[in-house]
Design a protein around this motif. Structure first.
Motif, PDB file in Angstrom:
ATOM      1  N   ASP A  78      14.788  -7.428   6.076  1.00  0.00           N
ATOM      2  CA  ASP A  78      14.493  -6.190   6.790  1.00  0.00           C
ATOM      3  C   ASP A  78      14.292  -5.079   5.762  1.00  0.00           C
ATOM      4  N   GLY A  79      13.770  -3.933   6.219  1.00  0.00           N
ATOM      5  CA  GLY A  79      13.567  -2.794   5.339  1.00  0.00           C
ATOM      6  C   GLY A  79      12.097  -2.520   5.090  1.00  0.00           C
ATOM      7  N   TYR A  80      11.787  -1.288   4.692  1.00  0.00           N
ATOM      8  CA  TYR A  80      10.378  -0.911   4.583  1.00  0.00           C
ATOM      9  C   TYR A  80       9.668  -1.563   3.405  1.00  0.00           C
ATOM     10  N   VAL A  81      10.361  -1.808   2.298  1.00  0.00           N
ATOM     11  CA  VAL A  81       9.703  -2.480   1.180  1.00  0.00           C
ATOM     12  C   VAL A  81       9.497  -3.961   1.500  1.00  0.00           C
ATOM     13  N   ALA A  82      10.528  -4.583   2.109  1.00  0.00           N
ATOM     14  CA  ALA A  82      10.405  -5.993   2.507  1.00  0.00           C
ATOM     15  C   ALA A  82       9.258  -6.175   3.493  1.00  0.00           C
ATOM     16  N   GLN A  83       9.126  -5.243   4.440  1.00  0.00           N
ATOM     17  CA  GLN A  83       8.045  -5.312   5.429  1.00  0.00           C
ATOM     18  C   GLN A  83       6.685  -5.149   4.753  1.00  0.00           C
ATOM     19  N   TYR A  84       6.610  -4.232   3.822  1.00  0.00           N
ATOM     20  CA  TYR A  84       5.367  -3.975   3.086  1.00  0.00           C
ATOM     21  C   TYR A  84       4.952  -5.195   2.270  1.00  0.00           C
ATOM     22  N   ILE A  85       5.898  -5.782   1.523  1.00  0.00           N
ATOM     23  CA  ILE A  85       5.592  -6.951   0.704  1.00  0.00           C
ATOM     24  C   ILE A  85       5.175  -8.127   1.577  1.00  0.00           C
ATOM     25  N   SER A  86       5.829  -8.302   2.713  1.00  0.00           N
ATOM     26  CA  SER A  86       5.469  -9.391   3.631  1.00  0.00           C
ATOM     27  C   SER A  86       4.039  -9.213   4.140  1.00  0.00           C
ATOM     28  N   ALA A  87       3.672  -7.969   4.468  1.00  0.00           N
ATOM     29  CA  ALA A  87       2.312  -7.700   4.943  1.00  0.00           C
ATOM     30  C   ALA A  87       1.286  -7.940   3.833  1.00  0.00           C
ATOM     31  N   VAL A  88       1.649  -7.572   2.606  1.00  0.00           N
ATOM     32  CA  VAL A  88       0.763  -7.815   1.462  1.00  0.00           C
ATOM     33  C   VAL A  88       0.531  -9.315   1.279  1.00  0.00           C
ATOM     34  N   MET A  89       1.592 -10.102   1.391  1.00  0.00           N
ATOM     35  CA  MET A  89       1.467 -11.553   1.220  1.00  0.00           C
ATOM     36  C   MET A  89       0.531 -12.158   2.260  1.00  0.00           C
ATOM     37  N   GLU A  90       0.592 -11.673   3.496  1.00  0.00           N
ATOM     38  CA  GLU A  90      -0.299 -12.191   4.534  1.00  0.00           C
ATOM     39  C   GLU A  90      -1.758 -11.885   4.202  1.00  0.00           C
ATOM     40  N   ARG A  91      -2.005 -10.733   3.615  1.00  0.00           N
ATOM     41  CA  ARG A  91      -3.366 -10.385   3.213  1.00  0.00           C
ATOM     42  C   ARG A  91      -3.832 -11.248   2.038  1.00  0.00           C
ATOM     43  N   VAL A  92      -2.920 -11.491   1.090  1.00  0.00           N
ATOM     44  CA  VAL A  92      -3.265 -12.326  -0.065  1.00  0.00           C
ATOM     45  C   VAL A  92      -3.589 -13.751   0.373  1.00  0.00           C
ATOM     46  N   LYS A  93      -2.874 -14.246   1.376  1.00  0.00           N
ATOM     47  CA  LYS A  93      -3.087 -15.620   1.850  1.00  0.00           C
ATOM     48  C   LYS A  93      -4.482 -15.830   2.412  1.00  0.00           C
ATOM     49  N   LYS A  94      -5.145 -14.760   2.803  1.00  0.00           N
ATOM     50  CA  LYS A  94      -6.513 -14.876   3.301  1.00  0.00           C
ATOM     51  C   LYS A  94      -7.509 -15.041   2.154  1.00  0.00           C
TER      52      LYS A  94
END
Length: 269
Positions: free
Chosen positions: A49-65
């Motif tokens: 949880d947390g705003y940095v964890a959420q941000y990094i998770s969203a970045v990873m989803e974009r990288v996976k594309k």
């Protein structure tokens, strides 16, 4: 002269191969390590949880594309161990880290993830500690809790405070808050916008915290990094997607929402 069909097909295939860049389909694996530091990143009953964890998770989803990417859940561990892991093992993603000259060549820097500024806090119920700067504390009869191996520890040590036995190593800020309220230390570095809520979260009166000294030299943004030896294609993809997502306003909105939520949950009532 009649051209055989199979020769035409072969020529077309060769041209197609020559015109198309070779993109590796190899799946890349990374390990993600950090320390629990709410509301930036923290272990919420087994869920990051947390705003940095959420941000990094969203970045990873974009990288996976863009790149086949295999990731495990974020590993929360003591800061010193997280740092050592990222220093010694390739393909490790670490956040949230202060960028210092000493660390510059140790990691591959990806992008800023949070602002950061610390004060040294004391309890209002104790005699007021008179100091305007860190230098004023040198030789004073005070015990300062510092995260073992952290940036603040190194800074205070270089400022000459460790030689007089003033620095008391702690595992993390939560242990430090407990020690401060139990009277085992006199000063504790805490992030300004998190201090009160962090104390409330552990059942203590956040209003008891009094800022003594602002550690101006350490008021720098926190970063996400990759360990040395990480595939450069992966590094560049993370840099690109972090920048694009930040430009969209996503990180700023997550920061606002998580800070407000953390404050209301911690100190309500």
């Amino acid at each position: 002269m009649t051209t055989k069909p199979w020769l035409i097909f072969a020529a077309v295939a060769l041209l197609a191969l020559g015109a198309t860049p070779c993109v590796s389909a190899e799946t890349k694996s990374i390990r993600i390590v950090t320390q629990s530091f709410a509301p930036l990143q923290w272990d919420n009953d087994g869920t990051p949880d947390g705003y940095v964890a959420q941000y990094i998770s969203a970045v990873m989803e974009r990288v996976k594309k863009r790149i086949p990417l295999k990731t495990a859940s974020i590993e929360f561990m003591p800061w010193k161990r997280a740092m050592l892991t990222a220093e010694r093992v390739p393909n490790v993603l670490l956040f949230s880290l202060s960028r210092t000259p000493k660390r510059e060549e140790q990691f591959l820097w990806l992008g800023e993830v949070s602002p950061y500024g610390q004060y040294l806090y004391q309890l209002r119920s104790n005699p007021e500690i008179a100091a305007d700067t860190v230098a004023d504390l040198k030789g004073a009869d005070v015990r300062i809790g510092v995260q073992d191996g952290g940036n603040t520890h190194a800074y205070l040590r270089e400022a000459g405070l460790e030689t007089s036995g003033q620095l008391v190593p702690i595992t993390d800020y939560r242990q430090g808050i407990e020690m401060l309220y139990l009277g085992r230390i006199d000063l504790l570095p805490l992030t300004g916008f998190l201090a009160e809520a962090s104390a409330c979260r552990q059942g203590y009166d956040g209003d008891q915290l009094r800022p003594v000294v602002y550690i101006e030299d350490l008021a720098k943004p926190l970063w996400a990094v990759f360990s040395r030896g990480t595939d450069i294609q992966l590094v560049e993809a993370f840099r690109d997607e972090m920048a694009a997502l930040k430009e969209s306003g996503y990180l700023q909105e997550q920061m606002r929402r998580h800070r407000e939520n953390w404050q209301s949950r911690a100190c309500a009532g």
